[in-house]
Design a protein around this motif. Sequence first.
Motif, short mmCIF file in Angstrom:
data_model
loop_
_atom_site.label_atom_id
_atom_site.label_comp_id
_atom_site.label_asym_id
_atom_site.label_seq_id
_atom_site.Cartn_x
_atom_site.Cartn_y
_atom_site.Cartn_z
N THR A 205 -20.82 -5.25 17.52
CA THR A 205 -20.58 -3.82 17.76
C THR A 205 -21.87 -3.07 18.08
OG1 THR A 205 -18.59 -3.72 16.42
CG2 THR A 205 -19.83 -1.68 16.65
N THR B 240 -17.61 6.94 6.47
CA THR B 240 -17.20 7.63 7.69
C THR B 240 -16.99 9.13 7.51
OG1 THR B 240 -16.27 5.60 8.57
CG2 THR B 240 -15.45 7.64 9.53
N HIS C 286 7.90 -6.33 -3.24
CA HIS C 286 7.66 -5.28 -2.24
C HIS C 286 8.94 -4.88 -1.51
CE1 HIS C 286 5.76 -3.74 1.57
NE2 HIS C 286 4.84 -3.31 0.73
N TYR D 77 -11.32 7.53 12.50
CA TYR D 77 -11.65 8.95 12.47
C TYR D 77 -12.03 9.33 13.90
CZ TYR D 77 -13.26 13.37 10.52
OH TYR D 77 -13.39 14.70 10.19
N LEU E 186 -7.11 -10.76 -5.74
CA LEU E 186 -6.48 -11.13 -4.48
C LEU E 186 -7.15 -10.37 -3.34
CD1 LEU E 186 -2.81 -10.91 -5.74
CD2 LEU E 186 -4.28 -12.91 -5.62
N ILE F 178 -14.61 6.48 14.66
CA ILE F 178 -15.23 5.60 13.66
C ILE F 178 -14.18 5.16 12.63
CG2 ILE F 178 -17.12 5.36 11.99
CD1 ILE F 178 -18.20 6.05 14.71
N PRO F 179 -14.04 3.86 12.44
CA PRO F 179 -13.04 3.35 11.48
C PRO F 179 -13.34 3.73 10.04
CG PRO F 179 -13.74 1.60 12.99
CD PRO F 179 -14.68 2.76 13.18
N PHE F 180 -12.30 3.72 9.25
CA PHE F 180 -12.48 3.90 7.80
C PHE F 180 -11.54 2.94 7.07
CE2 PHE F 180 -9.68 7.31 9.41
CZ PHE F 180 -8.54 7.13 8.66
N ALA F 181 -11.63 2.92 5.75
CA ALA F 181 -10.85 1.96 4.96
C ALA F 181 -9.36 2.29 5.01
CB ALA F 181 -11.32 1.97 3.51
N GLU G 109 -11.29 -4.92 8.56
CA GLU G 109 -11.04 -6.36 8.47
C GLU G 109 -10.53 -6.81 7.11
OE1 GLU G 109 -13.85 -9.10 10.54
OE2 GLU G 109 -15.21 -7.41 10.35
N THR G 110 -10.81 -6.03 6.07
CA THR G 110 -10.41 -6.45 4.73
C THR G 110 -8.89 -6.56 4.61
OG1 THR G 110 -10.20 -4.24 3.73
CG2 THR G 110 -12.38 -5.20 3.80
N LEU H 221 -8.52 -1.82 12.02
CA LEU H 221 -9.96 -1.85 12.32
C LEU H 221 -10.75 -2.17 11.07
CD1 LEU H 221 -9.99 1.42 14.43
CD2 LEU H 221 -9.78 -0.93 15.23
N THR I 295 -0.29 -1.77 2.15
CA THR I 295 0.77 -2.32 1.30
C THR I 295 1.76 -1.27 0.80
OG1 THR I 295 -0.62 -4.18 0.68
CG2 THR I 295 1.20 -3.67 -0.79
N GLU I 296 1.25 -0.24 0.17
CA GLU I 296 2.17 0.77 -0.34
C GLU I 296 2.66 1.68 0.79
OE1 GLU I 296 -0.01 1.27 -4.66
OE2 GLU I 296 1.77 2.48 -4.18
N SER J 216 -6.67 -10.53 5.41
CA SER J 216 -6.23 -11.54 4.43
C SER J 216 -5.49 -10.89 3.27
CB SER J 216 -7.42 -12.37 3.91
OG SER J 216 -8.12 -11.72 2.87
N ARG J 217 -5.89 -9.68 2.94
CA ARG J 217 -5.32 -9.05 1.74
C ARG J 217 -3.90 -8.57 1.95
NH1 ARG J 217 -8.99 -4.54 0.61
NH2 ARG J 217 -7.57 -3.36 1.93
N GLU J 218 -3.60 -8.01 3.11
CA GLU J 218 -2.31 -7.36 3.28
C GLU J 218 -1.51 -7.84 4.49
OE1 GLU J 218 -2.83 -3.05 2.63
OE2 GLU J 218 -4.74 -3.51 1.67
N THR K 198 -5.31 0.96 3.72
CA THR K 198 -4.48 0.05 2.93
C THR K 198 -3.03 0.24 3.33
OG1 THR K 198 -3.79 -0.60 0.71
CG2 THR K 198 -4.57 1.66 0.96
N PHE L 1 -13.39 -2.66 17.90
CA PHE L 1 -14.68 -3.28 17.61
C PHE L 1 -14.54 -4.76 17.25
CE2 PHE L 1 -15.37 1.26 16.49
CZ PHE L 1 -16.31 1.54 17.48
N ARG M 40 -17.03 -2.24 9.58
CA ARG M 40 -16.04 -1.16 9.69
C ARG M 40 -16.69 0.18 10.01
NH1 ARG M 40 -13.41 -1.05 4.38
NH2 ARG M 40 -15.03 0.44 3.87
N GLU M 41 -17.85 0.48 9.44
CA GLU M 41 -18.39 1.83 9.56
C GLU M 41 -19.83 1.88 10.07
OE1 GLU M 41 -17.28 4.10 5.97
OE2 GLU M 41 -15.78 2.57 5.57
#
Lengths: 467, 467, 467
Positions: free
Chosen positions: C401, C334, A311, B308, A357, B327-330, B359-360, B357, B334-335, B363-365, B332, B384, C364-365
């Motif tokens: 929440t 969302t 990275h 959002y 992962l 309202i939260p959304f997914a 939670e995934t 917001l 890393t990139e 641990s992942r990133e 990422t 939240f 999350r949503e």
Amino acid sequence: MEQPIAAHPDRLLPADPGVRAIARSLYSAVEGLPIISPHGHVDAAVIEQNLPFPDPAALLVTPDHYVTRLIHANGVPLNQLGLGGSTMDPRQVWRNFCQAWPAFEGTASGYWIRQEFEHVFGVHEEPTAENSDRIFDAVSARLAEPGFRPRELFKEFNIEVLATTDDPLDSLESHAALAADPAFASRVLPTFRPDQYLNIAHPAWNENVERLLAAAGGGASGYAGYIGALEARRRHFVDNGAVSADHGVRTPATLKLDDADAARLFERARAGDATPEDREAFEAHMMYQMARMSVEDGLVMTIHPGSYRNHHRPTFEEFGADTGHDIPFAVTYTEAIRPLLEDFGTAKDFHLVLFTLDETVFSRELAPLAGFYPSVFIGAPWWFLDAPDAMLRFRSSVTETAGFSRSSGFIDDTRAFCSIPARHDTSRRIESAFLARLVAEHRISEERAHELIVDIVDSSPRRVFKL
Amino acid sequence: MEQPIAAHPDRLLPADPGVRAIARSLYSAVEGLPIISPHGHVDAAVIEQNLPFPDPAALLVTPDHYVTRLIHANGVPLNQLGLGGSTMDPRQVWRNFCQAWPAFEGTASGYWIRQEFEHVFGVHEEPTAENSDRIFDAVSARLAEPGFRPRELFKEFNIEVLATTDDPLDSLESHAALAADPAFASRVLPTFRPDQYLNIAHPAWNENVERLLAAAGGGASGYAGYIGALEARRRHFVDNGAVSADHGVRTPATLKLDDADAARLFERARAGDATPEDREAFEAHMMYQMARMSVEDGLVMTIHPGSYRNHHRPTFEEFGADTGHDIPFAVTYTEAIRPLLEDFGTAKDFHLVLFTLDETVFSRELAPLAGFYPSVFIGAPWWFLDAPDAMLRFRSSVTETAGFSRSSGFIDDTRAFCSIPARHDTSRRIESAFLARLVAEHRISEERAHELIVDIVDSSPRRVFKL
Amino acid sequence: MEQPIAAHPDRLLPADPGVRAIARSLYSAVEGLPIISPHGHVDAAVIEQNLPFPDPAALLVTPDHYVTRLIHANGVPLNQLGLGGSTMDPRQVWRNFCQAWPAFEGTASGYWIRQEFEHVFGVHEEPTAENSDRIFDAVSARLAEPGFRPRELFKEFNIEVLATTDDPLDSLESHAALAADPAFASRVLPTFRPDQYLNIAHPAWNENVERLLAAAGGGASGYAGYIGALEARRRHFVDNGAVSADHGVRTPATLKLDDADAARLFERARAGDATPEDREAFEAHMMYQMARMSVEDGLVMTIHPGSYRNHHRPTFEEFGADTGHDIPFAVTYTEAIRPLLEDFGTAKDFHLVLFTLDETVFSRELAPLAGFYPSVFIGAPWWFLDAPDAMLRFRSSVTETAGFSRSSGFIDDTRAFCSIPARHDTSRRIESAFLARLVAEHRISEERAHELIVDIVDSSPRRVFKL
């Protein structure tokens, strides 16, 4: 002084006294079972040649990027940890490690190292800046003992099977020598790992293909020669005891191209003209091809997507790959893996182990896939996830959908030979802890839990990896 | 009558008696420590002017969109909660709140309000439609006491540092006045929050840029003037005690443009011709610029993407922003964050706190990123997620990869001044609960847990926010 | 011999003795409440005609794709489980099931089946290859008893409301007959499920539209006739007691098209010329239309996106749909649901229940959406998620929440009539377990928990589904 926590017989077991008693009983049934390690990164030559391990820093710190990354995060440059051809005194590297030790509290690496210290090296104190030299000397002394050679430890660790990870062009002579040695009773098996021959984006791809064709193409060239050469090298691995082929891919995409299209992409890539889309299509197609070959030659296929490798470019340029900054990203298997499973999902004796992962995939995708396809097994939580809480989350996420029969068994995935017992022991304790909770909640009977713990620890890896 | 649960000394501690005893001991070590609040939304003028708080509804209901949203979800229109210039009698707003109180059972807001009632306002009963007026009167009486002025509460709450969130053009005169006041011993620090000057999509962006250039452009115009003005205003914040700059962005995208390209986008946006792609590129570039400036001026950079904003347009149009439907959304990271980290990830003394917001990502990133980059810290769970179970999930998710040294410490992020002690106390209890489990499972020693709880509560926020 | 675990009065309750005592007390308050099942797949004709159930394999194995999938994953082809017009002896199908029984250990299906055996069929031993015939005979004998007819079980199971899932063109005559039968005191309600009339990609869409227009178009044709026919059939359902309309969609996308645009897409699809984008837009628009109709006719709207249906094409071609390989994928609500909520999110008496198979969406949503919009309710965890640990994760994820008032109550979603009591009982135990932990941690009072458990089990489904 308090007993060191790494020596506590109930370490990692649940706090509730009733559940703990059950967990202790389950653990005692598997504590002494031999270690089956179907995937890892120990060098077969180290075992074969049985040379003494180097100094403590070169054994435990510098090569373990799970260790160096966290010291680096706490402000120590990698060249002060022995990386990048550093000429730093090993004692000083060791001091840097000992000083950073509190940062490992609560981490997976911290648990393993503490276990190693306690049970392998006989070091019963916590590393500090102050005792750094003393521990260095103690570990060094231990490493110099005749009983501390790799083969002796292999026996002491009670390792029955250890798989290595190898380049397709590797001669596998160390594996052959070990197999032929009547004095060595365990099995050290090679694993076919062709990433750098399949991934066009790899800087050495073209050169690797050249070498592959030259070594195993049987005179053929082009795409057909390439496929034939890969098949030939897989046979070489099978002949030398390999049971699996491992694939580190960016995404789990799979795709079936017809030969003409695949050959066209191959030639375009060879000429340096492949677009990013070409590369993705070709890599996805080669995953399909690897599955086809696995169906034919019986090698268990393992896939682990979803890591952004190297990275931090400046660190990569100065210190190379595997230096602690492979960072996971979100993965979705369901659509990506469908083309492969459409053709091979129910193929006789095909075993496909899917790792992730990205924990979200466990309950959402991997458990449902493994709960239908006879070929699919859920890969154990590994990399950042082979830690107590993550392993408990894993079992909680997959069991209610897929039960216990559809997962791979523990994978240590390590290059740190001396940490192998600690890793397997951790897994055995956590599996016992999980089952104990189900027993205490009357979800499974204690009798059945005793069968399951043996199945998880011993039968699963044998069954899934055809050992 | 039963003791109110908010008064129970073991509230929020784990149920298992053995674990609870350890948690209680850990908590007692930090219960009395001063409050460090490095990010929040209290108005500095309220502290400076030390005016009495308004009525209970205007203090506790109307401005807290975590409270109004849940009453709204249960069928009460926002104008019956005092929003939108409503002229509703505060007593009636309060009645609506008390009637809806059961909906807060089990929620983070419910825990805090109950603590506030018990420990700040001395109200020992649960709000109901029936006792609504009585509680209104009791709280009103308390608010009228001289000891209930902001500065007195500041002292009673034992707040050592409180950061506010401020517009880049804010004069910061309240902060200056407090800093200059020998009678005020604590620190109230401004935070640079430039979203509405960086985000082209914001309706007032162009006007904000005009005002920024006029106020701090030093005569320069265009992109260069804009960058210079931002740098100048940051210096003004640093001069007034600011330690961090906060960025609420849609995504964590970062991008390095060269000056000419950035200037071109800037001019296009100024002319109203920016495309959506232009806007995204410019915002990503400005995140890169903010990091560069942080490296230079030392302000800790905090990022919180993935919400959002103003999801329900009719509510936004009638009642404005911050009315409970962000309202939260997914997400990422890393990139997206790589371009920024490539250049500044190992920059000396650069601190970058990444919030989520989703939670995934923990641990992942975030744990892997913070476990390598010395600049990166994992932002505490907030919005939240600053609730007991969510905080436990957070620790479980990040600790095994990143340990305890790589997270920000608790962030209350609140505009509800009177809830600050309850929020920090909740966090201290939950951190104690998490550590107590690790002790009970022999993962860390009790001695070390005692050091860690102090580090988490007190040293972490000081270290991460350079306090 | 040990007591069978399915008979243990504390099964599924938490292990900690203190928490268990509280959970037991909460559970005892709801153990005997009638079953409210607002969504499921039992055939109303089965109840109406009150015919005896078929043999054990045809009742418990062949039609339950959660059971057959896991046996299939363990190597038994589906035609050996009675699927695909197999003529295999039911005894042999049953043997295959009994032999595979250990694979169900720890799974949701395993829990339910064990409960059914113990409490419905009076089978107190674990199925094995050895006792397979004996259990087959025992269950067969039970099925032949007069007390084992559907209506008798309906009464014994204490089912007050059972909703079925029905084709829009269904006559609903079984529902009408049951409603008119004075000897049948419970309610069996139809549910409007129009997927195959809304989703252009469905192979039978065009033909379905033809039939719909012919049956209910009132002479109108084209898009207007289509909309009118859907409205008419919904009225027919309302007239026959329906309380909800259920929508299984690929994604949660919603979109408001004007009539002319919608009509254009409709005609293009009718002519077979719709592009994939057309199909997505039309389906999203029809979700908007379904919401509009729900606002008008009062049917509760339920949405469940995110499953890749019939993942393994060869199995689908040989054995049809619902054969165990619908695999979830990542979902994000969302942005997708915003157009619908913008217009109907605060509409009077509109109830919208959002389900997910992707657990990440819960905290999350869904909790934030349901914590603001009065129309939105969080769908209970179902499909792969209606299992003890998954249900506990669900409550932990949403409660802080959204509290307890914003979720749907338990949904059994089953076609396995005899499993209904086990499913509801499991849910009641787990809800009690969750609340008991909050009580033990002094987060809610025991008194309030007693109200909440009744609200969750009984009042929530009545309130949310307008029963």
